[in-house]
Design a protein around this motif. Structure first.
Motif, PDB file in Angstrom:
ATOM      1  N   LYS A  39      -0.748   1.613   1.241  1.00  0.00           N
ATOM      2  CA  LYS A  39      -0.048   1.121   0.263  1.00  0.00           C
ATOM      3  C   LYS A  39      -0.773   0.360  -0.301  1.00  0.00           C
ATOM      4  O   LYS A  39      -0.798   0.997  -2.084  1.00  0.00           O
ATOM      5  CB  LYS A  39      -0.116  -0.246   1.488  1.00  0.00           C
ATOM      6  N   ASP A  40      -2.405  -0.049  -0.271  1.00  0.00           N
ATOM      7  CA  ASP A  40      -3.196  -0.574  -1.158  1.00  0.00           C
ATOM      8  C   ASP A  40      -3.723   0.538  -2.116  1.00  0.00           C
ATOM      9  O   ASP A  40      -3.357  -0.008  -3.570  1.00  0.00           O
ATOM     10  CB  ASP A  40      -4.436  -1.404  -1.016  1.00  0.00           C
ATOM     11  N   LEU A  41      -4.203   1.230  -1.876  1.00  0.00           N
ATOM     12  CA  LEU A  41      -4.358   3.104  -3.245  1.00  0.00           C
ATOM     13  C   LEU A  41      -3.239   3.582  -3.667  1.00  0.00           C
ATOM     14  O   LEU A  41      -3.371   3.965  -4.778  1.00  0.00           O
ATOM     15  CB  LEU A  41      -4.733   4.106  -2.175  1.00  0.00           C
ATOM     16  N   LYS A  42      -1.881   3.393  -3.108  1.00  0.00           N
ATOM     17  CA  LYS A  42      -0.368   3.656  -3.802  1.00  0.00           C
ATOM     18  C   LYS A  42       0.579   3.022  -4.652  1.00  0.00           C
ATOM     19  O   LYS A  42       0.073   3.274  -5.760  1.00  0.00           O
ATOM     20  CB  LYS A  42       0.762   3.866  -2.674  1.00  0.00           C
ATOM     21  N   ASP A  43      -0.657   1.496  -4.880  1.00  0.00           N
ATOM     22  CA  ASP A  43      -0.648   0.525  -5.471  1.00  0.00           C
ATOM     23  C   ASP A  43      -1.042   0.494  -6.544  1.00  0.00           C
ATOM     24  O   ASP A  43      -0.840   0.480  -8.050  1.00  0.00           O
ATOM     25  CB  ASP A  43      -0.456  -0.938  -5.143  1.00  0.00           C
ATOM     26  N   ASN A  44      -2.183   0.984  -6.416  1.00  0.00           N
ATOM     27  CA  ASN A  44      -2.947   1.175  -7.472  1.00  0.00           C
ATOM     28  C   ASN A  44      -3.124   2.332  -8.541  1.00  0.00           C
ATOM     29  O   ASN A  44      -3.186   2.568  -9.901  1.00  0.00           O
ATOM     30  CB  ASN A  44      -4.994   1.083  -6.414  1.00  0.00           C
TER      31      ASN A  44
END
Length: 195
Positions: free
Chosen positions: A48-53
């Motif tokens: 989720k964090d990588l997708k957001d970044n």
């Protein structure tokens, strides 16, 4: 009977050992399941964090691209600004030369051929310069009777004029110029004031 009692006691001990082993196996399985669930939750959070970044980076790239495109368009539109400014005085001088020829002599080829021809030449030069200005996005503005606008007019003086409307431009000392809808030089004007 003693053998039977010993066998029953041994069987009870075996059952207790088996129950304890099963409980230990269940606890181990349960703790392994909890560990795997924690790892899955942690990995899902990382995804989720990588997708957001990634989405933020893509948005930032698009913004940078859009800003750069706008800057290039503005640079292209206003690159000739200083060159155009240097030609404004030439345009003013041509207008003054045209105004200096008396109205009745401007087309009198019979008695004042030289003056009429000079007037025609200056008119053609002024028209050519005006066309070149227009082709490059530079336009003249500022006429008598226009409503005074401090964004595009520079008031040099005010004067009473009963034939004109207060707040309007009464006299134009120098025409104004816009380059692609941006004021390059404000028109220098005299404004009619209320009597």
């Amino acid at each position: 009977p003693e053998d039977t009692a010993a066998a029953e006691e041994k069987s009870t001990d075996d059952n207790a050992s088996t129950d304890k082993a099963e409980e230990a196996t269940e606890e181990t399985t349960s703790s392994e399941n909890n560990g795997e669930a924690n790892k899955i939750a942690e990995l899902e959070k990382q995804v989720k964090d990588l997708k957001d970044n990634l989405l933020r980076s893509l948005a930032e790239q698009e913004n940078t691209r859009r800003i750069a495109k706008r800057d290039v368009e503005q640079a292209r539109s206003f690159a000739i600004g200083s060159f155009a400014k240097s030609l404004l005085e030439t345009s003013d001088n041509l207008s003054r030369a045209l105004d200096a020829v008396p109205e009745e002599l401007r087309h009198d080829h019979d008695h004042h051929a030289v003056l009429a021809t000079l007037y025609e030449g200056i008119t053609m030069t002024d028209d050519g310069l005006t066309k070149a200005f227009t082709k490059n996005g530079l336009e003249k503005f500022g006429l008598s009777g226009d409503k005074f606008d401090p964004n595009i007019h520079e008031a040099l003086f005010e004067y009473p004029d009963p034939s004109g409307e207060a707040g309007n431009v009464g006299q134009v000392m120098k025409k104004g110029f816009m380059l692609n809808s941006r004021v390059l030089r404000p028109a220098e004007v005299g404004v009619i004031k209320a009597p």
